[in-house]
Scaffold this motif. Structure first.
Motif, PDB file in Angstrom:
ATOM      1  N   LYS A 124      -1.597   1.814   5.531  1.00  0.00           N
ATOM      2  CA  LYS A 124      -2.280   1.238   4.438  1.00  0.00           C
ATOM      3  C   LYS A 124      -0.212   0.826   3.888  1.00  0.00           C
ATOM      4  O   LYS A 124      -0.328  -0.401   2.678  1.00  0.00           O
ATOM      5  CB  LYS A 124      -2.199   2.579   3.582  1.00  0.00           C
ATOM      6  CG  LYS A 124      -4.071   2.789   3.649  1.00  0.00           C
ATOM      7  CD  LYS A 124      -4.833   3.805   3.167  1.00  0.00           C
ATOM      8  CE  LYS A 124      -6.186   4.038   3.366  1.00  0.00           C
ATOM      9  NZ  LYS A 124      -6.446   5.310   2.369  1.00  0.00           N
ATOM     10  N   GLU A 125       0.266   1.996   3.877  1.00  0.00           N
ATOM     11  CA  GLU A 125       2.052   1.529   3.378  1.00  0.00           C
ATOM     12  C   GLU A 125       2.428   0.192   3.783  1.00  0.00           C
ATOM     13  O   GLU A 125       2.980  -0.793   2.920  1.00  0.00           O
ATOM     14  CB  GLU A 125       2.669   2.658   2.872  1.00  0.00           C
ATOM     15  CG  GLU A 125       2.133   3.790   2.827  1.00  0.00           C
ATOM     16  CD  GLU A 125       2.970   5.158   2.592  1.00  0.00           C
ATOM     17  OE1 GLU A 125       4.100   4.600   3.754  1.00  0.00           O
ATOM     18  OE2 GLU A 125       2.881   6.431   1.789  1.00  0.00           O
ATOM     19  N   ASP A 126       2.392   0.030   5.134  1.00  0.00           N
ATOM     20  CA  ASP A 126       2.743  -0.500   5.892  1.00  0.00           C
ATOM     21  C   ASP A 126       2.555  -2.441   5.656  1.00  0.00           C
ATOM     22  O   ASP A 126       3.055  -3.235   4.957  1.00  0.00           O
ATOM     23  CB  ASP A 126       2.700  -1.089   7.711  1.00  0.00           C
ATOM     24  CG  ASP A 126       3.535  -1.905   7.911  1.00  0.00           C
ATOM     25  OD1 ASP A 126       5.029  -1.700   7.969  1.00  0.00           O
ATOM     26  OD2 ASP A 126       3.050  -2.716   9.240  1.00  0.00           O
ATOM     27  N   ALA A 127       0.782  -1.771   4.699  1.00  0.00           N
ATOM     28  CA  ALA A 127       0.103  -3.206   4.389  1.00  0.00           C
ATOM     29  C   ALA A 127       0.394  -3.827   3.653  1.00  0.00           C
ATOM     30  O   ALA A 127       0.468  -5.016   3.237  1.00  0.00           O
ATOM     31  CB  ALA A 127      -1.598  -3.217   4.950  1.00  0.00           C
ATOM     32  N   GLN A 128       1.368  -2.572   2.463  1.00  0.00           N
ATOM     33  CA  GLN A 128       1.670  -3.294   0.979  1.00  0.00           C
ATOM     34  C   GLN A 128       2.516  -3.940   1.219  1.00  0.00           C
ATOM     35  O   GLN A 128       2.530  -4.722   0.466  1.00  0.00           O
ATOM     36  CB  GLN A 128       1.353  -2.026   0.262  1.00  0.00           C
ATOM     37  CG  GLN A 128      -0.252  -1.676   0.040  1.00  0.00           C
ATOM     38  CD  GLN A 128       0.348  -0.165  -0.860  1.00  0.00           C
ATOM     39  OE1 GLN A 128       1.100   0.828  -1.356  1.00  0.00           O
ATOM     40  NE2 GLN A 128      -0.809   0.505  -1.311  1.00  0.00           N
ATOM     41  N   ARG A 129       2.980  -3.114   1.947  1.00  0.00           N
ATOM     42  CA  ARG A 129       4.664  -3.995   2.051  1.00  0.00           C
ATOM     43  C   ARG A 129       4.531  -5.134   2.235  1.00  0.00           C
ATOM     44  O   ARG A 129       5.260  -6.233   2.449  1.00  0.00           O
ATOM     45  CB  ARG A 129       5.943  -2.802   2.692  1.00  0.00           C
ATOM     46  CG  ARG A 129       6.559  -1.706   2.165  1.00  0.00           C
ATOM     47  CD  ARG A 129       7.091  -1.058   3.079  1.00  0.00           C
ATOM     48  NE  ARG A 129       6.870  -0.050   4.388  1.00  0.00           N
ATOM     49  CZ  ARG A 129       6.540   0.451   4.667  1.00  0.00           C
ATOM     50  NH1 ARG A 129       6.689   1.693   4.034  1.00  0.00           N
ATOM     51  NH2 ARG A 129       6.123   0.590   6.349  1.00  0.00           N
ATOM     52  N   LYS A 130       3.631  -5.385   3.078  1.00  0.00           N
ATOM     53  CA  LYS A 130       3.854  -6.956   4.154  1.00  0.00           C
ATOM     54  C   LYS A 130       3.023  -7.347   2.903  1.00  0.00           C
ATOM     55  O   LYS A 130       3.675  -9.251   2.316  1.00  0.00           O
ATOM     56  CB  LYS A 130       2.830  -6.538   5.612  1.00  0.00           C
ATOM     57  CG  LYS A 130       3.821  -6.179   6.454  1.00  0.00           C
ATOM     58  CD  LYS A 130       2.562  -5.775   7.487  1.00  0.00           C
ATOM     59  CE  LYS A 130       2.985  -5.132   9.164  1.00  0.00           C
ATOM     60  NZ  LYS A 130       2.329  -5.703  10.125  1.00  0.00           N
ATOM     61  N   LYS A 131       1.900  -7.576   2.435  1.00  0.00           N
ATOM     62  CA  LYS A 131       1.466  -8.137   1.480  1.00  0.00           C
ATOM     63  C   LYS A 131       2.513  -8.501   0.441  1.00  0.00           C
ATOM     64  O   LYS A 131       2.461  -9.800  -0.638  1.00  0.00           O
ATOM     65  CB  LYS A 131       0.021  -7.624   0.530  1.00  0.00           C
ATOM     66  CG  LYS A 131      -0.155  -8.108  -0.316  1.00  0.00           C
ATOM     67  CD  LYS A 131      -1.318  -7.635  -0.792  1.00  0.00           C
ATOM     68  CE  LYS A 131      -2.651  -8.437  -1.867  1.00  0.00           C
ATOM     69  NZ  LYS A 131      -3.480  -7.434  -3.097  1.00  0.00           N
ATOM     70  N   GLN A 132       3.458  -7.474  -0.131  1.00  0.00           N
ATOM     71  CA  GLN A 132       5.022  -7.990  -1.121  1.00  0.00           C
ATOM     72  C   GLN A 132       5.723  -9.327  -0.541  1.00  0.00           C
ATOM     73  O   GLN A 132       6.037  -9.838  -1.458  1.00  0.00           O
ATOM     74  CB  GLN A 132       5.504  -6.396  -1.790  1.00  0.00           C
ATOM     75  CG  GLN A 132       5.807  -6.911  -3.164  1.00  0.00           C
ATOM     76  CD  GLN A 132       6.824  -5.332  -3.178  1.00  0.00           C
ATOM     77  OE1 GLN A 132       6.515  -3.760  -2.956  1.00  0.00           O
ATOM     78  NE2 GLN A 132       7.621  -5.274  -3.650  1.00  0.00           N
ATOM     79  N   GLU A 135       3.910 -12.350  -0.434  1.00  0.00           N
ATOM     80  CA  GLU A 135       4.109 -13.147  -2.473  1.00  0.00           C
ATOM     81  C   GLU A 135       5.023 -13.480  -2.493  1.00  0.00           C
ATOM     82  O   GLU A 135       5.397 -14.218  -3.264  1.00  0.00           O
ATOM     83  CB  GLU A 135       3.400 -11.851  -3.274  1.00  0.00           C
ATOM     84  CG  GLU A 135       1.934 -11.167  -2.860  1.00  0.00           C
ATOM     85  CD  GLU A 135       1.407 -10.006  -3.377  1.00  0.00           C
ATOM     86  OE1 GLU A 135       2.377  -9.946  -4.430  1.00  0.00           O
ATOM     87  OE2 GLU A 135       0.705 -10.146  -4.078  1.00  0.00           O
TER      88      GLU A 135
END
Length: 677
Positions: A124-132, A135
């Motif tokens: 989940k954290e990795d997905a958030q970092r990738k999304k940021q 963006e």
């Protein structure tokens, strides 16, 4: 990964691979001679790579197939680049699953649940970092159009390719600027200008720094400091300086400054907005210093140009509101009327200055000259009303008295530096502690006997407003700064009836305290208590009194503690018509000729019992009903049909009375007691 085109497409479908329910497919096509690559992994799921005993071999075979497909891409950089992104993604999945396969034989069954939870959190954290990151990359890739070459250019990791120039708001790309700068060598800071032919405005220093190399920027700074004549230093002499630009404001900066209010209370003009944009600065070393770079005025004269500010400062302004007073104001003597006695009297009358109507023209002339400071009065009705109450004397220090007309000794000017008028600890610029809106000098002031000063009008308004809420309180009579009753000769006539009300309530409270008894052991009256040796104040604190709307006299309304239990405070809305004393009650025998209204006995409003509590100034309770207040069984929450019912034959009081839910007076309790003797 690359959109497929419909022109010149030659498709070569790659082999499909099945891993559990997952599939991938690859295709090649030719677009204008360039081989591009398309791969579809929409059906591939990471968990499917662990589908059986030969999962590791299947993953290796999948990787080999992908590499073979990559070899068929030819020399196209676009296809290779896009395909490598896909391949790296698959490799990350494969490497992760290889690690999991290598650890399958490890006997960590007890920690398996914890490990899976940690893995899920990591993903989940990795997905958030990738999304940021995506963006941020999208923002960087946002394209802007250069107004010179008309190209849409996206930003890079080094910054945007198209800059919006600060002074003119034109958008120029770096390539166009480089061509413009190479066309001629800059010899002065003014040569660094917008390359658009129809503009040519000088660049802001920040724009120059963004567009040129560090060495060129140092050269630009050296040129600017070489012969600068428009450097202005902070008037606080802290060493900070600024270069004043001669460029006009851009439309957006002009619009942002619209609708501002100047020092004269008016909306600033366009000329004043332009002046502020060029000359108003706040020092970076001493941020409290806001100054005009043109005339060095501190603080900056918002709403005025320098010339306009000098004219405003030197001109007459109303001593109450600060509005400019025109040369034709009635408080000013016109040259053509200097010999007219009627005109002289009219000027003094307009200043609200007392004068002898029989005085000679010479005396009137002297009076006009003596009270010249009082001529600073505008035509606003509010200011005229203030002048009518204000003292008409000019102090020996040369300032106008801020006190009231006829009050002696004079209040004085209240200026701290004045040695003749500094008897009070206040300043003309202090806010009135009653209204908290205007300074003391904005209206005639009154000095109380306690030494505190307020606007006279505010003191009168405070006394006339009286208490807040239904219960009579006397905080409105107190000085806001020291809590003593306000006193001054000028308000004696207003305070007299209020002080009589205080004495009336005090006498009734002491009588009620003696009637109820049981107060001798009260903690508040013991040594060290709040009301030790002050029984009258304790009684006024304990009991609540209300003002009868009919006879305008205070009457007993129960204990103050009842307000807390019923959640009824001073700010509770109420109808004054409901505030009626026992003597003015129209129900039953509301008065006793022998013992008066204080001995009148009431029935409980909610049951057939004698009332012992009177709350909120309009409700009688018996002890039983009173104890229920503040609980779900509160009688005031019940409808009339749910209250106890009785008949004359069954009523414990043996008295005919209205249905429960209405107030009823039983009569004089003393007379009733005597009748049983």
């Amino acid at each position: 990964l690359v959109p497929q085109t419909q022109r010149n497409r030659r498709e070569g479908r790659g082999r499909q691979r099945v891993a559990g329910a997952a599939t991938w497919a690859g295709s090649m096509e030719e677009d204008n001679g360039n081989t591009v690559m398309a791969v579809d992994f929409s059906g591939l799921q990471a968990d499917d790579l662990l589908g059986g005993e030969n999962s590791k071999a299947e993953m290796d075979e999948l990787e080999n197939d992908l590499n073979a497909l990559l070899d068929r891409c030819g020399g196209s950089q676009i296809a290779c680049g896009n395909f490598m992104k896909a391949l790296n993604t698959i490799n990350e999945v494969i490497d992760g699953r290889r690690l999991e396969l290598n650890s399958v034989n490890a006997n960590f069954e007890d920690d398996e649940a914890v490990a899976r939870q940690m893995q899920e959190e990591f993903e989940k954290e990795d997905a958030q970092r990738k999304k940021q990151a995506e963006e941020e990359a999208a923002m960087l890739q946002q394209q802007y159009a250069c107004q010179l070459c008309l190209k849409n250019l996206a930003g890079t990791a080094d910054g945007p390719m198209v800059l919006e120039l600060y002074n003119c708001e034109h958008k120029i790309c770096r390539e166009c600027w480089a061509r413009h700068a190479s066309s001629k060598e800059a010899a002065a800071p003014s040569d660094y200008c917008c390359p658009l032919p129809q503009c040519g405005r000088s660049l802001a220093q920040a724009d120059v720094k963004d567009l040129v190399s560090p060495a060129e920027y140092e050269r630009y700074v050296d040129m600017g400091l070489g012969g600068v004549s428009n450097v202005v230093h902070c008037p606080a002499k802290c060493g900070w300086a600024v270069v004043v630009s001669s460029e006009p404001l851009t439309p957006s900066r002009t619009k942002a400054a619209q609708n501002e209010i100047g020092l004269d209370g008016r909306v600033v003009s366009g000329e004043a907005v332009e002046h502020k944009g060029r000359f108003r600065f706040r020092c970076r070393k001493c941020p409290d210093t806001e100054f005009c770079a043109s005339c060095q005025t501190t603080p900056y004269h918002l709403g005025f140009t320098c010339q306009g500010w000098r004219a405003y400062e030197s001109g007459r302004k109303c001593r109450f509101c600060g509005e400019a007073v025109g040369a034709g104001a009635p408080t000013l003597l016109q040259a053509k009327d200097s010999q007219s006695k009627a005109a002289l009297q009219g000027v003094l009358a307009a200043r609200f200055v007392h004068f002898d109507k029989k005085a000679s023209a010479q005396v009137l002339h002297a009076k006009i000259k003596e009270t010249d400071l009082l001529a600073s009065l505008c035509a606003a009705p509010e200011c005229k009303a203030k002048a009518a109450e204000a003292c008409d004397r000019v102090m020996s220090c040369g300032a106008a008295c801020l006190g009231l007309k006829g009050v002696r000794p004079c209040l004085g000017c209240l200026r701290e530096e004045c040695t003749q008028c500094s008897q009070f600890k206040a300043a003309p610029s202090d806010l009135c502690n009653i209204c908290w809106v205007e300074e003391l000098r904005a209206a005639p002031c009154l000095a109380l006997d306690c030494g505190h000063i307020f606007h006279y009008a505010c003191v009168k308004d405070k006394l006339r407003a009286k208490w807040v809420g239904a219960r009579v309180t006397f905080k409105y009579l107190c000085c806001p700064l020291c809590d003593t009753f306000m006193a001054a000769p000028h308000i004696a006539s207003i305070m007299e009836p209020e002080l009589k009300l205080v004495e009336a309530v005090k006498a009734k409270a002491v009588q009620r305290l003696a009637l109820e008894g049981g107060h001798k052991d009260a903690r508040e009256l013991q040594p060290g208590g709040r009301y030790h040796k002050r029984e009258a104040e304790y009684a006024m604190h304990k009991f609540a009194y209300y003002m009868c709307s009919k006879c305008k006299a205070p009457y007993f309304g129960g204990h103050r503690s009842c307000e807390v239990a019923a959640d009824v405070g001073e700010n509770q809305a109420f109808d004054p018509a409901h505030m009626v004393c026992g003597g003015c009650s129209s129900v039953g025998n509301a008065n006793c000729a022998k013992h008066g209204a204080e001995a009148i006995e009431h029935k409980c409003k909610f049951c057939c019992s004698v009332a012992s509590w009177f709350c909120w100034g309009n409700t009688h309770f018996c002890d039983s009903c009173h104890r229920k207040q503040g609980t779900p069984e509160a009688m005031t929450k019940k409808a009339r049909k749910d209250l106890p019912q009785c008949t004359p034959a069954t009523c414990p009081l043996k008295v005919a009375h209205p249905p429960n839910g209405e107030e009823f007076v039983l009569g004089c309790q003393v007379c009733r007691s005597e009748s049983f003797v």
